[in-house]
Design a protein around this motif. Structure first.
Motif, PDB file in Angstrom:
ATOM      1  N   GLU A 245       2.570  29.226 -20.073  1.00 61.04           N
ATOM      2  CA  GLU A 245       2.128  28.004 -19.377  1.00 61.04           C
ATOM      3  C   GLU A 245       2.473  26.749 -20.187  1.00 61.04           C
ATOM      4  N   ILE A 246       2.290  26.850 -21.527  1.00 62.54           N
ATOM      5  CA  ILE A 246       2.597  25.708 -22.400  1.00 62.54           C
ATOM      6  C   ILE A 246       4.095  25.410 -22.373  1.00 62.54           C
ATOM      7  N   LEU A 247       4.915  26.456 -22.416  1.00 64.21           N
ATOM      8  CA  LEU A 247       6.370  26.275 -22.382  1.00 64.21           C
ATOM      9  C   LEU A 247       6.822  25.684 -21.044  1.00 64.21           C
ATOM     10  N   LEU A 248       6.181  26.126 -19.951  1.00 67.05           N
ATOM     11  CA  LEU A 248       6.508  25.604 -18.620  1.00 67.05           C
ATOM     12  C   LEU A 248       6.111  24.127 -18.514  1.00 67.05           C
ATOM     13  N   ALA A 249       4.892  23.807 -19.015  1.00 66.79           N
ATOM     14  CA  ALA A 249       4.419  22.416 -18.976  1.00 66.79           C
ATOM     15  C   ALA A 249       5.338  21.507 -19.786  1.00 66.79           C
ATOM     16  N   ALA A 250       5.821  22.016 -20.924  1.00 66.10           N
ATOM     17  CA  ALA A 250       6.735  21.234 -21.767  1.00 66.10           C
ATOM     18  C   ALA A 250       8.029  20.935 -21.009  1.00 66.10           C
ATOM     19  N   ARG A 251       8.541  21.971 -20.324  1.00 69.91           N
ATOM     20  CA  ARG A 251       9.781  21.812 -19.562  1.00 69.91           C
ATOM     21  C   ARG A 251       9.604  20.755 -18.467  1.00 69.91           C
ATOM     22  N   GLU A 252       8.465  20.826 -17.774  1.00 68.97           N
ATOM     23  CA  GLU A 252       8.193  19.893 -16.672  1.00 68.97           C
ATOM     24  C   GLU A 252       8.071  18.447 -17.168  1.00 68.97           C
ATOM     25  N   ARG A 253       7.613  18.300 -18.415  1.00 69.16           N
ATOM     26  CA  ARG A 253       7.406  16.951 -18.960  1.00 69.16           C
ATOM     27  C   ARG A 253       8.591  16.466 -19.778  1.00 69.16           C
ATOM     28  N   GLY A 254       9.620  17.281 -19.862  1.00 64.57           N
ATOM     29  CA  GLY A 254      10.801  16.876 -20.612  1.00 64.57           C
ATOM     30  C   GLY A 254      10.633  16.924 -22.116  1.00 64.57           C
ATOM     31  N   VAL A 255       9.657  17.729 -22.576  1.00 68.24           N
ATOM     32  CA  VAL A 255       9.443  17.889 -24.022  1.00 68.24           C
ATOM     33  C   VAL A 255      10.293  19.052 -24.512  1.00 68.24           C
ATOM     34  N   LYS A 256      11.113  18.810 -25.504  1.00 71.69           N
ATOM     35  CA  LYS A 256      11.971  19.856 -26.054  1.00 71.69           C
ATOM     36  C   LYS A 256      11.160  20.693 -27.036  1.00 71.69           C
TER      37      LYS A 256
END
Length: 388
Positions: free
Chosen positions: A247-258
């Motif tokens: 979930e954290i990795l998905l949220a990062a992707r959605e927010r453009g966080v590498k």
């Protein structure tokens, strides 16, 4: 939150909550970092001719009087650092203490005995808080590291005293952390390590809404790697947090966080052996990961390059063992080499920075592990709210 400089303290009894939870050996202070951190506030109060009363905890005596956890050795070390006598009283509340406080002259300093010798401190017991508050006319909190705890000396006392403010150490810490989170120089890069995700879920989620890059190492990274289907042998993996990691990795992707995860690991059959470097997809079944490998260090170093602000919490391997310290030490040096605002917090992280020999190169080092994490998680700290 009021600044100490706004207070009128001349001739007044000022109770200062400090953090003197320092290591002792054979009745001697072995690391006086936390004592030194309080000196600017104490010197200012003495210059202004306040009557200074200091209170702190040391260790976890659980409401019992434990001689090995007495603050007397701290009073002796503080006197050496301040260059003036520091009085000590063998309790923190009661008639004998009140008598000592009343006898204090302007500019004099008195250190109370360990607050946690009384159960009322950690329970924020009203009677205990009242007895402490009775000692003073003014309250100063200079202990950010305990400001996440709703204890009597942190919350109960300031609720009972009108005149209250933040000491220099606490204000400096809050200013640095606020600057890093609210108005950072970009890119803002967070480095997260340590053993478990479970203790840092709120921190990671809050950081995702603020950071540009997130570097994950330590045993925590194992869970993220395992969540992507990798087999990590006997490495520490939190099976119950695999979905959280996804979930954290998905949220990062959605927010453009590498997000940067290890690409190689140092593995061994036990902590006592020398390790070998292997790619993350080739961890032998009989071995466990204890450090990040050289390729990961290079990857993380590139990710840190030209950062504007860097926040770090948690070692990137089992750095206490020399065989598994290389990754953490290398990243500590890489952060220190950047021309950025660099902040780190937590006991293990600070120990790793000290081991790397780069303590002087960080903009700010937070002595408060739990408070540092709760601040990063966006939580309101009871000790700071009590100063409003």
């Amino acid at each position: 939150m009021k600044d100490i400089k706004t207070l009128e303290v001349s001739g007044k009894r000022v109770l200062v909550r400090v953090d003197y939870n320092v290591p002792l050996s054979e009745g001697q202070v072995t690391d006086d970092t936390r004592i030194r951190a309080s000196l600017p506030t104490l010197r200012w109060l003495r210059e202004k001719e306040a009557r200074v009363i200091l209170c702190s905890h040391l260790g976890r005596p659980k409401g019992q009087r434990v001689p090995e956890m007495s603050l007397r050795p701290v009073a002796e070390r503080l006197a050496e650092l301040l260059g003036t006598p520091v009085k000590f009283v063998e309790d923190c509340i009661g008639e004998a203490v009140e008598k000592e406080v009343q006898a204090l002259q302007q500019g004099e300093v008195l250190l109370l005995e360990n607050l946690r010798f009384h159960k009322g401190e950690t329970k924020n017991d009203p009677e205990f808080a009242e007895a402490l508050a009775r000692l003073a006319e003014v309250y100063v909190n200079d202990a950010f590291s305990v400001s996440h705890r709703a204890h009597a000396s942190v919350v109960g006392v300031p609720q009972r005293l009108k005149e209250k403010a933040a000491g220099f150490q606490l204000k400096r810490e809050v200013d640095y952390l606020s600057r890093a989170l609210e108005s950072p120089e970009r890119p803002l890069v967070a480095v997260a390590g340590g053993a478990k995700i479970s203790g840092k879920i709120e921190v990671l989620n809050n950081l995702l809404s603020r950071v540009d890059k997130l570097l994950i190492g330590g045993a925590m990274a194992n869970t993220f790697l395992a969540s992507q289907g990798l087999s990590l042998g006997r490495s520490l993996v939190e099976e119950t947090e695999l979905e959280t990691a996804r979930e954290i990795l998905l949220a990062a992707r959605e927010r453009g966080v590498k997000v940067y995860l290890p690409v190689d690991l140092v593995v061994a059959e036990s902590q006592e052996e020398e390790g070998e470097e292997v790619p993350v997809n080739r961890v032998p079944e009989s071995k466990a990961a204890y450090d990040i490998g050289e390729e990961t260090v290079a990857l993380f170093t590139r990710a840190l390059s030209r950062a504007g602000t860097i926040l770090w919490n948690g070692p990137l391997g089992l750095f206490e063992k020399p065989a598994f310290a290389k990754g953490t030490v290398a990243v500590a040096r890489a952060i220190a080499a950047e021309n950025a605002l660099t902040l780190a917090g937590g006991g293990d992280t600070l120990a790793a920075i000290k081991a790397a020999g780069v303590t002087h190169a960080f903009s700010y080092l937070s002595t408060g592990g739990g408070a540092f994490l709760e601040f990063l998680a966006g939580k309101e700290l009871p000790g700071l709210k009590a100063l409003e």
